[in-house]
Design an enzyme around this catalytic site. Structure first.
Site, mmCIF file in Angstrom:
data_model
loop_
_atom_site.group_PDB
_atom_site.id
_atom_site.type_symbol
_atom_site.label_atom_id
_atom_site.label_comp_id
_atom_site.label_asym_id
_atom_site.label_seq_id
_atom_site.Cartn_x
_atom_site.Cartn_y
_atom_site.Cartn_z
ATOM 1 N N ASP A 261 0.875 -1.151 0.000
ATOM 2 C CA ASP A 261 0.000 0.000 0.000
ATOM 3 C C ASP A 261 0.928 1.222 0.000
ATOM 4 O O ASP A 261 2.123 1.124 0.324
ATOM 5 C CB ASP A 261 -0.964 0.005 1.194
ATOM 6 C CG ASP A 261 -2.170 0.907 0.910
ATOM 7 O OD1 ASP A 261 -2.062 1.782 0.015
ATOM 8 O OD2 ASP A 261 -3.207 0.749 1.563
HETATM 9 C C1 BGC Z 1 -4.933 3.268 -0.203
HETATM 10 C C2 BGC Z 1 -4.963 2.266 -1.338
HETATM 11 C C3 BGC Z 1 -4.758 2.986 -2.638
HETATM 12 C C4 BGC Z 1 -3.434 3.736 -2.582
HETATM 13 C C5 BGC Z 1 -3.104 4.498 -3.834
HETATM 14 C C6 BGC Z 1 -3.691 4.128 -0.242
HETATM 15 O O1 BGC Z 1 -3.758 5.148 0.692
HETATM 16 O O2 BGC Z 1 -5.009 2.592 1.018
HETATM 17 O O3 BGC Z 1 -6.163 1.564 -1.342
HETATM 18 O O4 BGC Z 1 -4.782 2.080 -3.703
HETATM 19 O O5 BGC Z 1 -3.495 4.673 -1.525
HETATM 20 O O6 BGC Z 1 -3.944 5.578 -3.992
#
Ligand code: BGC
Length: 729
Positions: A261
């Site tokens: 993530d």
């Molecule tokens: C989120 C993800 C997301 C990523 C990119 C993170 O903060 O938890 O689900 O895909 O950001 O935007």
């Protein structure tokens, strides 16, 4: 000399015409080809491939023509373009897309075929937008109604989530775009998501939290997976020995790419050794202020290169990551038969609308309040901020730039041309900015008075309220602060019902809410977040053009403490800021309500229709089964009302006398059937007997207990029509 030929061969492979290229692909085993590419890469080139080069891309190898990987959120549509190295939008004019309903709504359809259409359509849009990895679907289990991100997930039941996620992934990947299943794992709340350490028993892990991910990998064949922010048993999930090396890569034989993530990497050695393949989103000091490329400072960049060079980490560790990345590329960017994708076409809007209409759940319908006849010359007061508020905006990374978003009010106006529609906001939520909700510029009392006046004048009132996508609502980065409806809606609803008892509620939310006003309203429908076709889908159901068939993918508790995660106090939710213990264990959602006899407000699997159905003749094909058998459960299902409709027959199984703690019953099969009026069908649902096993912590494996089991058949977890006893020998 040998290397020279390899380079020539690679150049030819990457630049051949499509026909020769695919012949070549057929001829050469791609794994061997990957090996030959790896042997051409320098250590630095390989290290570059395992971390970001911008907010949403990771590098290829330019001198060899190996393409970059471009990723994009999210589960409900392809997100607008983001700047190279800042979170602002790039303001392109060609990145508006179709917004599909939120995944809670998709789960509520209980229709895996529709999930396949959803996945294929969103995959087409991702492909057209030149994305290689779609950051979704999300399948974290709905453990508490306060989780700010529940709307992005598929509910509280591992079986339902498994059945719905597999076709979504397959649909996306048919387009040569990788699904990235998230967030692996136990990211079941937003509060302290970046640090909280989750302690959970092996049983709950294997029986509740892992199954949908396992299905995504083993059946959906997902090409990538996203490691969660939080920790599990003291190690961050994005580099976790047990979760990634053992369970995912060894036990499930996952051959794809583990992506962090954004900003979930914390340590170079652990990232290198405990299963991470691509590091994304780690905070940098920005390209403008740093002398060099800020991404070189990622954990899997220069610090990793250093450990490789001084021999502290073996190159084979890096090669495994690069091999996985190249494999992903052969499935996506370097695939010879990759379709071109399509975007914003009528078919995609049709899919969005169908998911919306099939996912809306009719919760209450006193005196057949719904459907509201569209041909009558009546006055309808549409009250509530959510009647006009765009819901593709906000919510965090799933935010979308929708080419169109039909509001509920617009949809109602279009369909109810004969009616006099009056609208009042009734309440205002106030803007959300930088993780804070600011006071509304509207005067609450004036809004309320306007709404009451409108309600007095109307024949019927449609209250369109619920939550929204602001901080502390259905939004990433924070949890809700209570089960209640916010912004004074409870009080407003009570007052509206007093001036006009002909009132129905359209609840726009991705989470359960308390309904102290339930007895004072005639109808309630759960309308989720429906994306581009919101207003059309709502009007389809309101008018009776479509008959509701959605079922709740999670329980609505009467009060917060009735939910198991909350029942066990602060250490269970939200934890003490450092640790959290899932004391609810395997008894999540309806499993808890059933077992402890706590009546929910609305149960998992529940949802009404404008017609009625009768389930009868429930039978199993045998009475005794061995562990390799399939259990066939059959029944008649009859449409006993006046219009056609669809019903979801649900099969739950429980083991009354067990050597271990068990839920009273668990969903093991379901089937959505369409029936015209008076039609009767005989349906069969087949369940592997082995699926009745529990995870035995003593042997770290599944145990199928012998003895009696009860098969429960019904149309909701709290509406079982017949029970049948079977035996496992
Ligand atoms: C989120 C993800 C997301 C990523 C990119 C993170 O903060 O938890 O689900 O895909 O950001 O935007």
């Amino acid at each position: 000399m040998k290397t020279f030929y390899k380079i020539v061969a690679l150049f030819l492979i990457l630049n051949m015409s499509h026909a020769t290229y695919s012949q070549e692909i057929n001829f050469l085993n791609s794994e061997k080809k990957i090996d030959s590419i790896i042997s051409l890469l320098t250590l630095k080139e390989k290290v570059d491939m395992v971390h970001a080069q911008s907010k949403f891309s990771s590098p290829g190898v330019d001198r060899l023509g190996i393409p970059e990987l471009w990723m994009s959120d999210g589960p409900h549509g392809v997100r607008a373009e983001i700047n190279w190295d800042s979170w602002s939008y790039s303001k392109w004019t060609n990145d508006s897309i179709t917004a599909f309903p939120a995944l809670t709504c998709l789960a509520a359809t209980f229709n895996p075929d529709l999930s396949a259409d959803y996945g294929f359509s969103i995959g087409e849009e991702a492909r057209y937008r030149k994305k290689d990895v779609l950051l979704g679907p999300g399948i974290n289990i709905y453990r508490t109604p306060l989780n700010g991100r529940n709307f992005e997930y598929m509910g509280e039941d591992p079986y339902l989530a498994s059945k719905m996620v597999v076709p979504y992934i397959q649909g996306v990947q048919k387009n040569g775009v990788a699904a990235c299943v998230k967030h692996y794992i136990l990211n079941n709340q937003e509060l302290w998501r970046d640090k909280i350490n989750v302690e959970v028993s092996d049983r709950a892990l294997y029986e509740i939290y892992l199954p949908a991910f396992k299905a995504a990998v083993k059946e959906g064949k997902a090409w990538s997976i996203m490691g969660a922010y939080n920790q599990f048993r003291g190690q961050y999930c994005s580099h976790n020995e047990l979760l990634l090396n053992k369970i995912l890569k060894e036990d499930w034989q996952f051959d794809g790419v583990v992506i962090t993530d954004w900003g979930a990497t914390h340590n170079t050695k652990q990232a290198a050794l405990y299963g991470l393949d691509i590091e994304m989103g780690t905070g940098t000091n920005g390209l403008t202020t740093s002398k060099e490329n800020a991404y070189d400072y990622y954990y899997l960049a220069n610090p990793f290169l250093k450990l490789l060079k001084n021999g502290e980490i073996e190159e084979s560790v890096l090669n495994d990551k690069v091999r996985r990345i190249l494999r992903l590329m052969f499935r996506t960017t370097m695939s010879s038969n990759r379709p071109l994708g399509r975007m914003n076409n009528q078919e995609h809007l049709d899919v969005a609308r169908k998911v919306g209409t099939e996912g809306i759940v009719l919760l209450k319908n006193k005196d057949s309040f719904f459907p509201v006849n569209p041909n009558k010359k009546i006055t309808i007061a549409v009250i509530g901020e959510n009647a006009t508020r765009p819901m593709t905006v906000g919510g965090g990374s799933s935010e979308l730039k929708a080419k169109q978003e039909i509001s509920p009010l617009q949809g109602i106006k279009e369909r109810y041309k004969n009616a006099n529609i009056i609208h009042a906001m009734g309440y205002a939520s106030g803007p959300s900015a930088y993780g804070r909700v600011l006071p509304s510029k509207f005067d609450a009392n004036t809004l309320k008075q306007e709404a009451l006046e409108a309600a007095k004048k109307a024949d019927i009132v449609l209250f369109v309220g619920g939550l929204n996508k602001s901080h502390h609502q259905d939004c990433e980065g924070g949890d809700r602060q209570s089960l209640e409806l916010p912004f004074g809606q409870n009080e407003l609803l009570e007052q509206l019902a007093k001036v006009n008892p002909n009132i129905g509620v359209v609840l726009v939310s991705g989470n359960a809410v308390a309904m102290p006003w339930l007895d004072h309203v005639k109808g309630v429908m759960q309308a989720w977040y429906l994306g581009s076709e919101t207003g059309h889908a709502i009007a389809d159901i309101l008018s009776g053009d479509e008959n509701p068939s959605g079922k709740l993918p999670f329980t609505f508790p009467k009060k917060l403490n009735d939910n198991a995660a909350h029942y066990f106090g602060e250490i269970s939710y939200p934890g003490n800021g450092i640790n959290q213990v899932y004391k609810d264990d395997i008894l999540v959602g309806y499993r808890w309500h059933d077992t402890k006899h706590i009546k929910p407000l609305f149960a998992f699997g529940y949802g009404l229709s404008y017609t009625t159905f009768k389930i009868s003749e429930v039978k199993t094909d045998k009475k005794k089964y061995s562990k390799t058998d399939k259990i066939s459960v059959s029944c008649n299902i009859e449409n006993t009302g006046d219009i056609s409709g669809a019903e979801v027959v649900q099969v739950y199984i429980g083991k009354p006398k067990s050597e271990v703690k068990r839920a009273l019953k668990e969903l093991k099969g379901f089937y959505k059937v369409e029936l015209s009026k008076n039609e009767i069908k005989n349906i069969t649902i087949t369940i592997d007997a082995s699926k009745l096993a529990y995870y035995n912590e003593a042997i770290s494996d599944w145990t199928l207990e012998k003895g009696d089991y009860i098969v429960y058949v019904g149309n909701a977890s709290d509406h079982i029509v017949e029970k049948v006893k079977i035996e496992i020998e």
